[in-house]
Design an enzyme around this catalytic site. Structure first.
Site: not given
Ligand code: NAD
Length: 444
Positions: A279
């Site tokens: 992030c």
């Molecule tokens: P991540 O990369 O761990 O997970 C994303 C998932 O989405 C993956 O499993 C991927 O296979 C899946 N995906 C992608 N395209 C897809 C589709 N079309 N259909 C179905 N699945 C699909 O990401 P994350 O860390 O969970 O972050 C997600 C969002 O949340 C980002 O925007 C991030 O900035 C935000 N965020 C993350 C955190 C954190 O601590 N990781 C905290 C707050 C906000």
């Protein structure tokens, strides 16, 4: 409510599981069939405290996973988008968001009745109203605000304490441009009546998330800049400096009984080897790039990013105080994940440190109590991994503490028993200097 969540990464699976925990029915969708199979067998695809227990309670009843996005949208009233939003080197990469919105739109084409789509991913201001709405409208042939709603509900969880953060949030931000979209989100969070809830438009909701992350990154880089200065002064330890700063009433409020209540923000005022994770690095860069594209340069944020990028080099400078050349020096990285209590290696300072050390000819290995598979995939292949902390300590000329795992509190005992103990370079200032035979710390 019947919910679908698109993406089962760190945010998607925690949100989906916690929605089930709060009484909703949730279908989690991912393109990765292996993750889907793991979830359906009751095993979390990531390391997160308490997550396996929630899955065990609800998988097969209120919680399921699938690769069939269209069916998940059909079988739910509200869809959260929780796919990744990486930084592509120049701007935020919205390709996953666009693809997910198009797929949801295609599913809505064949679905009768109102449906609410909510962006939970972190996206730059304007993305929900412009990009997501446009993709949904063009793929569905329907109109936002009339046939379906488009909202924005940023997520503030922190990896390592994600379940706790989700179940006991400090705030809920609900973005929406019409009443039905807001009402659907209020219903989702009805179980959190005592949590401060801010209802606003989508763009403001998007901006709140970036501002929240940027202020934390700014405090970390500021502390590191102070620490780097302290390293050169002699006779000043940044840890003592920060203890003095923390005593200000803004950071630790005096109570009538004389005790102090520490503000959580003070934990970001502490020098270290830099922030990482999925992030802060990408979000600060995306916001700055977005500002520049709008003619509003963000020089302060740019400096925050630059300080963080150069912080691992400061660690090597400290090592050079003890080893004139690093060639052949056995350096063990202690903690590989970007923070404690997670297996997430994204943008971990350990990756940069490993690369810099290898470039200088050091013999680099590492140890992490949890991040093993993810570390293997993220680190250069020349970095060996140790199975235990004791083994790591024995293999070192210098230990470089990168992550605040609680297990590292055993270091004084382990090092105290050694005939020729290695140097401990404390990149997080978590070990008492006098408790180990040979100590170096950032900011001393
Ligand atoms: P991540 O990369 O761990 O997970 C994303 C998932 O989405 C993956 O499993 C991927 O296979 C899946 N995906 C992608 N395209 C897809 C589709 N079309 N259909 C179905 N699945 C699909 O990401 P994350 O860390 O969970 O972050 C997600 C969002 O949340 C980002 O925007 C991030 O900035 C935000 N965020 C993350 C955190 C954190 O601590 N990781 C905290 C707050 C906000």
């Amino acid at each position: 409510m019947r919910i679908s969540v698109i993406g089962t990464g760190y945010v998607g699976i925690v949100s989906g599981a916690c929605f089930a925990e709060t009484g909703h029915h949730c279908i989690c969708v991912d393109v990765d069939a292996a993750k889907v199979a793991r979830i359906n067998s009751g095993v979390a695809p990531i390391h997160e405290n308490g997550l396996d227990q929630i899955l065990a309670r609800h998988v097969g009843t209120r919680l399921s996973a699938t690769t069939d996005l269209a069916k998940a949208v059909h079988d739910s009233e509200i869809t959260f988008i929780a796919v990744g939003t990486p930084f592509d080197g120049q701007h935020i990469d919205l390709s996953f968001i666009r693809a997910a919105a198009r797929q949801i739109g295609a599913a809505l084409k064949a679905k009768a009745g109102w449906h609410t789509v909510v962006v939970k991913s972190t996206v730059v201001p304007g993305t929900t109203d412009d990009v997501v709405r446009a993709e949904l409208e063009s793929a569905s042939g329907k109109r936002a605000g009339i046939d379906f709603g488009v909202g924005m509900n940023p997520e503030f969880l922190t990896e390592g304490t994600a379940v706790e953060d989700f179940m006991r949030p400090d705030r809920i931000v609900i973005g929406g441009n019409e009443e039905r979209t807001v009402a659907a989100q209020r219903e989702i969070y009805a179980g959190f009546a005592s949590t401060p809830t801010l209802v606003t438009n989508n763009k403001t909701a998007e901006m709140i998330k970036y501002t929240s992350n940027s202020v934390l990154a700014t405090m970390i880089s500021f502390s590191n800049e102070i620490g780097n200065l302290c390293s050169t002064l002699g006779g000043v330890d940044v840890a003592d400096v920060m203890r003095g700063v923390h005593l200000a009433r803004y950071f630790s409020t005096p109570m009538p009984d004389g005790s102090r209540v520490r503000a959580g923000i003070s934990s970001f005022l502490w020098a270290g080897c830099g922030y990482g994770g999925s992030c802060l690095p990408k979000d600060t860069k995306a916001l700055s790039a977005h500002g520049a594209s709008r003619g509003a340069a963000m020089p302060l944020l740019d400096a925050v990013i630059e300080t963080n990028v150069s912080q691992p080099q400061r660690m090597l400078d400290l090592l050079n105080r003890h080893f004139r050349s690093l060639s052949g020096v056995r350096v063990v990285l202690l903690g590989l994940a970007f923070k404690e209590d997670t297996d997430d290696m994204r943008e971990s300072p350990a990756i940069t440190l490993a690369r810099l050390l290898l470039e200088r000819g050091a013999d680099v290995s590492g140890y992490d109590p949890v991040a093993r598979e993810t570390a293997r995939a993220a680190l250069p292949k020349d970095v060996r991994l140790h199975a235990t902390l004791a083994e790591a300590v024995q293999a070192a000329d210098a230990l470089l503490l990168v992550t605040r795992w609680s297990e590292f509190q055993r270091l004084p005992a382990l090092l105290g028993d050694m005939v020729k103990p290695p140097l401990l370079l404390d990149g997080r200032r978590v070990i008492e200097p006098s408790s180990v035979p040979r100590y170096e710390g950032i900011g001393r």
